[in-house]
Motif scaffolding. Structure first.
Motif, short mmCIF file in Angstrom:
data_model
loop_
_atom_site.label_atom_id
_atom_site.label_comp_id
_atom_site.label_asym_id
_atom_site.label_seq_id
_atom_site.Cartn_x
_atom_site.Cartn_y
_atom_site.Cartn_z
N GLN A 134 3.08 9.76 -5.12
CA GLN A 134 3.14 8.33 -4.81
C GLN A 134 4.17 7.58 -5.65
N THR A 135 4.54 8.14 -6.80
CA THR A 135 5.36 7.41 -7.75
C THR A 135 6.70 6.99 -7.16
N VAL A 136 7.42 7.92 -6.53
CA VAL A 136 8.75 7.60 -6.00
C VAL A 136 8.68 6.55 -4.89
N PRO A 137 7.83 6.71 -3.86
CA PRO A 137 7.74 5.64 -2.85
C PRO A 137 7.36 4.29 -3.44
N LEU A 138 6.46 4.29 -4.43
CA LEU A 138 6.06 3.04 -5.06
C LEU A 138 7.22 2.38 -5.78
N THR A 139 7.87 3.12 -6.66
CA THR A 139 8.93 2.52 -7.47
C THR A 139 10.12 2.09 -6.63
N HIS A 177 0.84 -1.19 0.00
CA HIS A 177 0.00 0.00 0.00
C HIS A 177 0.87 1.24 0.00
N VAL A 178 0.62 2.16 -0.94
CA VAL A 178 1.30 3.45 -0.94
C VAL A 178 0.41 4.42 -0.17
N ASP A 179 0.85 4.77 1.02
CA ASP A 179 0.07 5.60 1.94
C ASP A 179 0.42 7.07 1.71
N THR A 180 -0.54 7.86 1.24
CA THR A 180 -0.28 9.27 0.97
C THR A 180 -0.24 10.10 2.25
N GLY A 181 -0.79 9.56 3.34
CA GLY A 181 -0.93 10.35 4.56
C GLY A 181 -2.22 11.13 4.59
N HIS A 182 -2.92 11.13 3.45
CA HIS A 182 -4.22 11.82 3.34
C HIS A 182 -5.30 10.82 2.96
N ASN A 183 -5.20 9.62 3.46
CA ASN A 183 -6.18 8.59 3.14
C ASN A 183 -7.45 8.76 3.98
#
Length: 313
Positions: free
Chosen positions: A126-131, A75-81
């Motif tokens: 989200q792209t950088v944390p995901l990759t 899960h990529v958590d944006t902190g604004h979920n």
């Protein structure tokens, strides 16, 4: 007397044998999950707690039952979920005994690796944390819940979508997938994004949820909520920066068609508080859920495709 083209029903009459469209979609998705399990060393399922990832997990559970799902979740958590969605995510992980990896956008901001946007929207971040999570944890196949009916760039995707060593997508490297033959070949450092729901529509997803009696976060159904209007969308007030002084907060009966970062995911006015009511509402809608409720897709005509080229879902 029955033939291969007929089923003998309990009543004794012959009826043509054919899968319903939901059975056909389910069968295709189950085949894709099993194909990935056989071809790849370390797959992972992207899981946000949204309806598409919930259906995807349900299909994975079916594909390998009675054995456990052989993949972990990411899960990529944006902190604004949305809190309701995070609570659902944690319940699902505990219920099915799954392993969850979380890539946190907030941690990257705190470390100075990412910079907060002026508008407070974190979806593009989200792209950088995901990759980096994919590279660090050495995942070679990543399941996503994208569907071709959602958006033009996603309509270009194959079921198996190759990403290079930088997790970038090149439409020119798409491979043919005739007769449900999927090519998972990739070089070291590359990985494949896999989309088992590619051929599903939003209506298919909801009809399947109803048929399978799948639990969803309550925000998918009509409820009263404090919202404010921005660019024609009802957004939820929160720590991400909304609303402005000129954006009054109203208490309205709304629901969400899709779930993402609170700063760019809009609610729709709705009194659909049951599965049947939601299905009836979706059946007459002329807008896709992303086109109607996702501000990040309205930044430009090619907003989604640009993000996909960089490594986004």
């Amino acid at each position: 007397m029955t033939t291969a083209a007929h089923l003998h029903t309990e009543s004794g009459s012959d009826a043509p044998y054919a899968l319903s469209h939901l059975d056909a979609l389910e069968s295709e998705a189950v085949h894709i999950f099993r194909e990935v399990a056989g071809e790849f060393e370390k797959p992972v399922i992207l899981f946000s707690g949204g309806k598409d990832s919930i259906v995807m997990l349900h299909l994975a559970l079916k594909a390998f039952a009675p054995a456990p799902v052989p993949f972990s979740l990411l899960h990529v958590d944006t902190g604004h979920n949305f809190p309701e969605v995070l609570a659902y995510r944690d319940r699902a992980v505990e219920k099915h005994g799954l392993r969850l990896h979380v890539a946190s956008v907030q941690e990257y901001i705190d470390a100075g690796k990412l910079r907060e946007r002026p508008d407070g929207v974190r979806n593009p971040l989200q792209t950088v944390p995901l990759t980096e999570a994919i590279q660090r944890l050495r995942f070679d196949a990543v399941f996503g819940g994208g569907r071709r009916d959602e958006e033009k760039a996603r309509a270009k995707e194959r079921v198996f979508s190759l990403r290079d060593e930088f997790s970038q997508w090149d439409p020119r490297r798409q491979r043919p997938e005739l007769w449900q033959l999927y090519n998972g070949r990739h070089a070291p450092g590359e990985h494949v994004r896999v989309f088992p729901l590619s051929n599903w529509t939003e209506l298919d997803v909801w009809q399947y949820i109803a048929r399978e009696n799948i639990e969803l976060p309550e925000i998918y159904f009509a409820h009263e909520r404090d919202v404010f209007q921005r660019n024609g969308m009802w957004l939820t007030a929160g720590e991400w920066g909304g609303p402005k002084d000129t954006e009054p907060v109203e208490r309205r009966l709304v629901r969400y068609r899709t779930v993402g970062d609170m700063s760019c995911t809009g609610a729709v006015d709705s009194d659909a508080d049951s599965l049947d009511a939601v299905i009836a509402e979706i059946a007459v809608s002329r807008l896709t859920e992303r086109g109607a409720t996702r501000a990040d897709d309205k930044l430009s005509e090619a907003a989604m495709e640009d993000r996909k080229r960089e490594g986004y879902f």
